[in-house]
Design an enzyme around this catalytic site. Structure first.
Site, mmCIF file in Angstrom:
data_model
loop_
_atom_site.group_PDB
_atom_site.id
_atom_site.type_symbol
_atom_site.label_atom_id
_atom_site.label_comp_id
_atom_site.label_asym_id
_atom_site.label_seq_id
_atom_site.Cartn_x
_atom_site.Cartn_y
_atom_site.Cartn_z
ATOM 1 N N ASP A 13 0.854 -1.197 0.000
ATOM 2 C CA ASP A 13 0.000 0.000 0.000
ATOM 3 C C ASP A 13 0.882 1.236 0.000
ATOM 4 O OD1 ASP A 13 -2.344 1.576 0.120
ATOM 5 O OD2 ASP A 13 -2.141 1.774 2.292
ATOM 6 N N SER A 14 0.290 2.358 -0.369
ATOM 7 C CA SER A 14 1.017 3.629 -0.319
ATOM 8 C C SER A 14 1.392 3.977 1.128
ATOM 9 C CB SER A 14 0.129 4.732 -0.898
ATOM 10 O OG SER A 14 -1.106 4.757 -0.208
ATOM 11 N N TYR A 45 -0.644 8.524 -2.445
ATOM 12 C CA TYR A 45 -0.546 8.300 -3.885
ATOM 13 C C TYR A 45 -1.750 8.906 -4.621
ATOM 14 C CZ TYR A 45 3.193 4.674 -3.764
ATOM 15 O OH TYR A 45 4.371 3.989 -3.633
ATOM 16 N N GLY A 46 -2.835 9.054 -3.873
ATOM 17 C CA GLY A 46 -4.127 9.409 -4.483
ATOM 18 C C GLY A 46 -4.157 10.735 -5.225
ATOM 19 N N CYS A 76 -3.618 -1.090 -2.234
ATOM 20 C CA CYS A 76 -3.847 0.312 -2.580
ATOM 21 C C CYS A 76 -4.684 0.411 -3.860
ATOM 22 C CB CYS A 76 -2.490 0.989 -2.795
ATOM 23 S SG CYS A 76 -2.606 2.723 -3.193
ATOM 24 N N ASN A 77 -5.824 1.067 -3.760
ATOM 25 C CA ASN A 77 -6.699 1.216 -4.933
ATOM 26 C C ASN A 77 -6.049 2.087 -6.000
ATOM 27 O OD1 ASN A 77 -9.799 0.303 -4.256
ATOM 28 N ND2 ASN A 77 -8.581 0.739 -2.455
ATOM 29 N N THR A 78 -5.314 3.104 -5.553
ATOM 30 C CA THR A 78 -4.686 4.003 -6.520
ATOM 31 C C THR A 78 -3.620 3.246 -7.315
ATOM 32 O OG1 THR A 78 -5.081 5.775 -4.922
ATOM 33 C CG2 THR A 78 -3.639 6.287 -6.758
ATOM 34 N N GLU A 161 -6.816 9.461 8.970
ATOM 35 C CA GLU A 161 -5.474 9.496 9.557
ATOM 36 C C GLU A 161 -5.408 10.417 10.773
ATOM 37 O OE1 GLU A 161 -2.383 9.830 6.656
ATOM 38 O OE2 GLU A 161 -3.114 8.048 5.608
ATOM 39 N N CYS A 193 -11.203 2.664 -1.486
ATOM 40 C CA CYS A 193 -9.962 3.201 -0.924
ATOM 41 C C CYS A 193 -9.673 2.452 0.370
ATOM 42 C CB CYS A 193 -10.127 4.698 -0.659
ATOM 43 S SG CYS A 193 -8.727 5.418 0.211
ATOM 44 N N THR A 194 -8.398 2.211 0.607
ATOM 45 C CA THR A 194 -7.986 1.453 1.794
ATOM 46 C C THR A 194 -8.586 1.977 3.099
ATOM 47 O OG1 THR A 194 -6.036 2.878 1.698
ATOM 48 C CG2 THR A 194 -5.759 0.572 1.020
ATOM 49 N N HIS A 195 -8.718 3.323 3.181
ATOM 50 C CA HIS A 195 -9.110 3.934 4.458
ATOM 51 C C HIS A 195 -10.612 3.931 4.725
ATOM 52 C CE1 HIS A 195 -5.060 5.377 4.002
ATOM 53 N NE2 HIS A 195 -5.105 6.123 5.090
HETATM 54 N N1 DGL Z 1 -4.046 3.649 -0.282
HETATM 55 C C1 DGL Z 1 -4.709 4.657 -1.072
HETATM 56 C C2 DGL Z 1 -5.849 4.019 -1.864
HETATM 57 O O1 DGL Z 1 -6.413 3.008 -1.490
HETATM 58 C C3 DGL Z 1 -5.220 5.795 -0.228
HETATM 59 C C4 DGL Z 1 -4.126 6.644 0.363
HETATM 60 C C5 DGL Z 1 -3.317 7.358 -0.703
HETATM 61 O O2 DGL Z 1 -3.872 8.222 -1.415
HETATM 62 O O3 DGL Z 1 -2.137 7.039 -0.814
HETATM 63 O O4 DGL Z 1 -6.206 4.540 -2.885
#
Ligand code: DGL
Length: 275
Positions: A13-14, A45-46, A76-78, A161, A193-195
């Site tokens: 993940d990012s 990363y988003g 990470c979705n991004t 966060e 998104c992970t969060h």
């Molecule tokens: N992990 C990123 C995602 O799932 C979210 C956090 C980021 O933007 O890095 O897209």
């Protein structure tokens, strides 16, 4: 088993949001050894361009394969949106022809298609994920009649966060992000998104009980279990000592604190750098 014989399932993940997905995976598949990498030094990363996300993700893949990962999941979705296809189609065939990398978009899309009755699916995600159009592409690949309504939610990662999920301001922000999707009659919502899984209860209160929520921390572990059943040759190679190792490109108290919160127990992490 000696250290060099270990073969891990890698989760990338990012930052630390992916630890939430790892937690679900470890719960579903506790026997395996896992290696988690969070590129916290360069997160988020988003908001980055697809080119940069691809470069960073390639470096993460190199690190994880060099450290005995057999299979990598992009939590990470991004990264799944901006880098996965290119890595699968160009990078792996050239440098790692025997290795596999999987993402979180297809499992979520498949589950959403099963859940929707009116064929209207909402997606909330980072700007990078929404701009890539990857969710819409994957959903429409499965069923071209699906209508997809996406909304980028740039404030949600910082909110989670900062631990602000229960504040009044968060409620208003969520209402604004979810309103257009609700208004268009979607009956299924992908938390892309992970969060966002951390905000599931708050989201549920706003959208009501009529809309199905697709949470990757619940869907991805089941899909991975199924994948390992169907790919016995890969499954056999992964060592089974119940070890979970955490690596991070920046080691702050926040990584340990939030990482432990997301994982549900105290974690220890090692700092590394990616090149
Ligand atoms: N992990 C990123 C995602 O799932 C979210 C956090 C980021 O933007 O890095 O897209």
């Amino acid at each position: 088993m000696s250290k060099h014989k270990r073969k891990f399932i890698g989760v990338f993940d990012s930052g630390f949001g992916g630890i939430n997905i790892l937690r679900g995976i470890v719960k579903e598949l506790p026997a395996y050894d896992y290696l988690y990498l969070g590129d916290t030094a360069r997160a988020p990363y988003g908001t980055r361009s697809p080119e940069v996300v691809y470069e960073f993700t390639k470096q993460a893949v190199d690190f994880m394969f060099a450290n005995n990962c057999e299979l990598i999941i992009f939590a990470c979705n991004t990264a799944s949106s901006d880098a996965l296809r290119k890595i699968q189609q160009e990078y792996l065939p050239k440098y790692y022809p025997n290795k596999k990398v999987l993402g979180v978009l297809i499992p979520a899309a498949e589950e959403a298609i099963i859940k929707t009755k009116n064929k209207k699916i909402g997606v909330i995600a980072t700007e990078g994920t929404v701009c890539s159009g990857a969710f819409a592409r994957e959903l429409m690949k499965i069923n071209p009649k699906i209508k997809v309504f996406q909304n980028p939610c740039p404030l949600l990662v910082p909110i989670v966060e900062a631990g602000e999920q229960n504040s009044k301001a968060t409620k208003i922000i969520l209402e604004n992000y979810l309103k257009p999707i609700k208004n268009r009659g979607a009956d299924t919502l992908i938390l892309g998104c992970t969060h966002y899984g951390i905000l599931e209860n708050q989201i549920r209160k706003i959208i009501g009980s009529g809309m199905a929520i697709i949470s990757e921390a619940k869907v991805v572990p089941k899909k991975l279990k199924d994948y390992l059943k169907r790919h016995a040759a890969i499954e056999k190679k992964i060592s089974k000592n119940r070890i979970v190792r955490f690596f991070s490109t920046d080691l702050t108290d926040k990584f340990i604190l939030l990482g432990s919160k997301f994982f549900g127990r105290k974690i220890k992490a090692q700092k590394i750098s990616l090149k």
